[in-house]
Write a protein that holds these residues in place. Structure first.
Motif, PDB file in Angstrom:
ATOM      1  N   ALA A  22       0.837  -1.215   0.000  1.00  0.00           N
ATOM      2  CA  ALA A  22       0.000   0.000   0.000  1.00  0.00           C
ATOM      3  C   ALA A  22       0.869   1.261   0.000  1.00  0.00           C
ATOM      4  CB  ALA A  22      -0.947   0.003   1.207  1.00  0.00           C
ATOM      5  N   LEU A  23       1.960   1.247   0.781  1.00  0.00           N
ATOM      6  CA  LEU A  23       2.841   2.423   0.826  1.00  0.00           C
ATOM      7  C   LEU A  23       3.552   2.606  -0.518  1.00  0.00           C
ATOM      8  CD1 LEU A  23       4.430   2.052   4.402  1.00  0.00           C
ATOM      9  CD2 LEU A  23       2.993   3.945   3.624  1.00  0.00           C
ATOM     10  N   ALA A  24       4.057   1.498  -1.075  1.00  0.00           N
ATOM     11  CA  ALA A  24       4.801   1.588  -2.334  1.00  0.00           C
ATOM     12  C   ALA A  24       3.869   1.986  -3.482  1.00  0.00           C
ATOM     13  CB  ALA A  24       5.487   0.253  -2.626  1.00  0.00           C
ATOM     14  N   ALA A  50      -7.797  -2.083  -0.437  1.00  0.00           N
ATOM     15  CA  ALA A  50      -6.674  -2.637   0.324  1.00  0.00           C
ATOM     16  C   ALA A  50      -6.560  -1.929   1.674  1.00  0.00           C
ATOM     17  CB  ALA A  50      -5.376  -2.484  -0.471  1.00  0.00           C
ATOM     18  N   GLY A  51      -6.758  -0.599   1.674  1.00  0.00           N
ATOM     19  CA  GLY A  51      -6.675   0.170   2.926  1.00  0.00           C
ATOM     20  C   GLY A  51      -7.726  -0.297   3.928  1.00  0.00           C
ATOM     21  N   ALA A  52      -8.956  -0.556   3.445  1.00  0.00           N
ATOM     22  CA  ALA A  52     -10.020  -1.015   4.346  1.00  0.00           C
ATOM     23  C   ALA A  52      -9.697  -2.412   4.879  1.00  0.00           C
ATOM     24  CB  ALA A  52     -11.355  -1.016   3.605  1.00  0.00           C
ATOM     25  N   MET A  99      -3.560   6.559   8.885  1.00  0.00           N
ATOM     26  CA  MET A  99      -3.605   6.468   7.412  1.00  0.00           C
ATOM     27  C   MET A  99      -5.020   6.182   6.940  1.00  0.00           C
ATOM     28  SD  MET A  99      -0.224   6.253   5.838  1.00  0.00           S
ATOM     29  CE  MET A  99      -1.153   6.842   4.557  1.00  0.00           C
ATOM     30  N   VAL A 100      -5.654   5.184   7.596  1.00  0.00           N
ATOM     31  CA  VAL A 100      -6.996   4.811   7.147  1.00  0.00           C
ATOM     32  C   VAL A 100      -7.976   5.945   7.448  1.00  0.00           C
ATOM     33  CG1 VAL A 100      -8.882   3.165   7.426  1.00  0.00           C
ATOM     34  CG2 VAL A 100      -6.534   2.344   7.381  1.00  0.00           C
ATOM     35  N   GLY A 101      -7.846   6.563   8.639  1.00  0.00           N
ATOM     36  CA  GLY A 101      -8.742   7.665   9.015  1.00  0.00           C
ATOM     37  C   GLY A 101      -8.621   8.834   8.051  1.00  0.00           C
ATOM     38  N   ALA A 105     -11.407  10.150   5.386  1.00  0.00           N
ATOM     39  CA  ALA A 105     -11.848  11.556   5.443  1.00  0.00           C
ATOM     40  C   ALA A 105     -11.668  12.218   4.076  1.00  0.00           C
ATOM     41  CB  ALA A 105     -11.052  12.301   6.515  1.00  0.00           C
ATOM     42  N   MET A 106     -10.501  11.927   3.441  1.00  0.00           N
ATOM     43  CA  MET A 106     -10.225  12.498   2.118  1.00  0.00           C
ATOM     44  C   MET A 106     -11.268  12.013   1.108  1.00  0.00           C
ATOM     45  SD  MET A 106      -6.689  12.088  -0.096  1.00  0.00           S
ATOM     46  CE  MET A 106      -6.050  10.954   1.061  1.00  0.00           C
ATOM     47  N   SER A 107     -11.530  10.697   1.173  1.00  0.00           N
ATOM     48  CA  SER A 107     -12.478  10.103   0.240  1.00  0.00           C
ATOM     49  C   SER A 107     -13.876  10.701   0.414  1.00  0.00           C
ATOM     50  CB  SER A 107     -12.479   8.579   0.482  1.00  0.00           C
ATOM     51  OG  SER A 107     -13.697   8.019   0.173  1.00  0.00           O
TER      52      SER A 107
HETATM   53  C1  HEM Z   1      -2.811   1.540   5.833  1.00  0.00           C
HETATM   54  C2  HEM Z   1      -3.552   1.988   4.845  1.00  0.00           C
HETATM   55  C3  HEM Z   1      -3.049   2.954   3.783  1.00  0.00           C
HETATM   56  C4  HEM Z   1      -1.770   3.207   3.346  1.00  0.00           C
HETATM   57  C5  HEM Z   1      -0.467   2.573   3.829  1.00  0.00           C
HETATM   58  C6  HEM Z   1      -1.873   4.243   2.323  1.00  0.00           C
HETATM   59  C7  HEM Z   1      -0.787   4.794   1.640  1.00  0.00           C
HETATM   60  C8  HEM Z   1      -0.863   5.847   0.752  1.00  0.00           C
HETATM   61  C9  HEM Z   1       0.279   6.528   0.174  1.00  0.00           C
HETATM   62  C10 HEM Z   1       1.745   6.189   0.461  1.00  0.00           C
HETATM   63  C11 HEM Z   1      -0.196   7.511  -0.643  1.00  0.00           C
HETATM   64  C12 HEM Z   1       0.643   8.511  -1.442  1.00  0.00           C
HETATM   65  C13 HEM Z   1       1.002   9.627  -0.491  1.00  0.00           C
HETATM   66  C14 HEM Z   1       1.958  10.618  -1.066  1.00  0.00           C
HETATM   67  O1  HEM Z   1       2.759  10.279  -1.936  1.00  0.00           O
HETATM   68  O2  HEM Z   1       1.902  11.801  -0.614  1.00  0.00           O
HETATM   69  C15 HEM Z   1      -1.648   7.451  -0.599  1.00  0.00           C
HETATM   70  C16 HEM Z   1      -2.506   8.281  -1.295  1.00  0.00           C
HETATM   71  C17 HEM Z   1      -3.879   8.217  -1.214  1.00  0.00           C
HETATM   72  N1  HEM Z   1      -4.632   7.343  -0.452  1.00  0.00           N
HETATM   73 FE1  HEM Z   1      -3.898   5.987   0.849  1.00  0.00          FE
HETATM   74  N2  HEM Z   1      -3.196   4.588   2.157  1.00  0.00           N
HETATM   75  C18 HEM Z   1      -3.949   3.820   3.026  1.00  0.00           C
HETATM   76  C19 HEM Z   1      -5.330   3.837   3.170  1.00  0.00           C
HETATM   77  C20 HEM Z   1      -6.187   4.585   2.407  1.00  0.00           C
HETATM   78  C21 HEM Z   1      -7.633   4.549   2.510  1.00  0.00           C
HETATM   79  C22 HEM Z   1      -8.422   3.637   3.459  1.00  0.00           C
HETATM   80  C23 HEM Z   1      -8.114   5.440   1.593  1.00  0.00           C
HETATM   81  C24 HEM Z   1      -9.534   5.824   1.256  1.00  0.00           C
HETATM   82  C25 HEM Z   1     -10.620   5.226   1.721  1.00  0.00           C
HETATM   83  C26 HEM Z   1      -6.966   6.039   0.914  1.00  0.00           C
HETATM   84  C27 HEM Z   1      -7.036   6.986  -0.086  1.00  0.00           C
HETATM   85  C28 HEM Z   1      -5.963   7.606  -0.673  1.00  0.00           C
HETATM   86  C29 HEM Z   1      -6.087   8.695  -1.622  1.00  0.00           C
HETATM   87  C30 HEM Z   1      -7.398   9.296  -2.149  1.00  0.00           C
HETATM   88  C31 HEM Z   1      -4.768   9.087  -1.945  1.00  0.00           C
HETATM   89  C32 HEM Z   1      -4.379  10.287  -2.808  1.00  0.00           C
HETATM   90  C33 HEM Z   1      -3.958   9.960  -4.172  1.00  0.00           C
HETATM   91  C34 HEM Z   1      -3.574  11.248  -4.910  1.00  0.00           C
HETATM   92  O3  HEM Z   1      -3.282  12.282  -4.316  1.00  0.00           O
HETATM   93  O4  HEM Z   1      -3.599  11.182  -6.132  1.00  0.00           O
HETATM   94  N3  HEM Z   1      -5.812   5.495   1.438  1.00  0.00           N
HETATM   95  N4  HEM Z   1      -2.021   6.439   0.264  1.00  0.00           N
END
Ligand code: HEM
Length: 155
Positions: A22-24, A50-52, A99-101, A105-107
């Motif tokens: 998820a991070l990568a 995957a995040g959920a 991260m999930v919160g 919130a963003m979503s």
């Molecule tokens: C442990 C769970 C999660 C991990 C490790 C994770 C990790 C990440 C990372 C590394 C990024 C890119 C951040 C950056 O480069 O600044 C990202 C972006 C994002 N994530 Fe997650 N995330 C998680 C859960 C979630 C969940 C549950 C949601 C929504 C329900 C979500 C929605 C998003 C969105 C909308 C973006 C922005 C993409 C963009 O700006 O184009 N993430 N996430």
């Protein structure tokens, strides 16, 4: 001597893999795709699902961890380092919830569920940069990566 419950060990490695991916993928596959690229919705769907799943598995792991016997904490030989290790371990739970919160919130603020899961056909917002949870998501991701690096080095 007690051992870690096998479910805890399995969940540890499953979560390690899922969080690493998820991070990568978040950093290298999701963030670089512009929101007007049709591939973005599929990438968001996979990432959000995957995040959920990570949240659910982490909650299961937390409950099993609190309810089962486990070996005494490793003694590093320095009380301050022992405290730091314990703090770092609990911080990793916090990072997952953070991260999930922030992701949820963003979503919600960007109105993603009907677009990503409901097939509404509406366009995505131009970007997520104006949403405060977007900044939090990125900051938590950086802290989480640093904690994981320290965790691997310490192990
Ligand atoms: C442990 C769970 C999660 C991990 C490790 C994770 C990790 C990440 C990372 C590394 C990024 C890119 C951040 C950056 O480069 O600044 C990202 C972006 C994002 N994530 Fe997650 N995330 C998680 C859960 C979630 C969940 C549950 C949601 C929504 C329900 C979500 C929605 C998003 C969105 C909308 C973006 C922005 C993409 C963009 O700006 O184009 N993430 N996430």
């Amino acid at each position: 001597m007690s051992r870690y419950h096998p479910a805890l060990v399995t969940l540890h490695w499953l979560l390690a893999l899922m969080i690493f991916v998820a991070l990568a993928m978040g950093t290298f596959a999701l963030d670089p795709i512009p929101n007007d690229d049709p591939a973005k919705i599929d990438a968001l769907r996979s990432h959000m699902t995957a995040g959920a799943a990570i949240l659910v598995l982490m909650l299961v792991r937390l409950v099993v961890r609190l309810r089962t016997d486990h070996p005494p904490k490793a003694d590093i030989g320095n009380p301050m380092l022992n405290r730091l290790a314990s703090w770092a371990h609990w911080s990793m739970y916090l990072m997952v919830f953070g991260m999930v919160g922030s992701g949820i919130a963003m979503s919600a603020m960007a109105g993603l569920p009907p677009i990503v899961f409901g097939g509404s056909g509406d366009p995505l917002p131009a970007n997520f940069e104006d949403l405060p949870p977007r900044a939090a998501h990125g900051i938590f991701a950086t802290i989480f990566m640093l904690l994981i690096a320290a965790h691997i080095a310490a192990a």
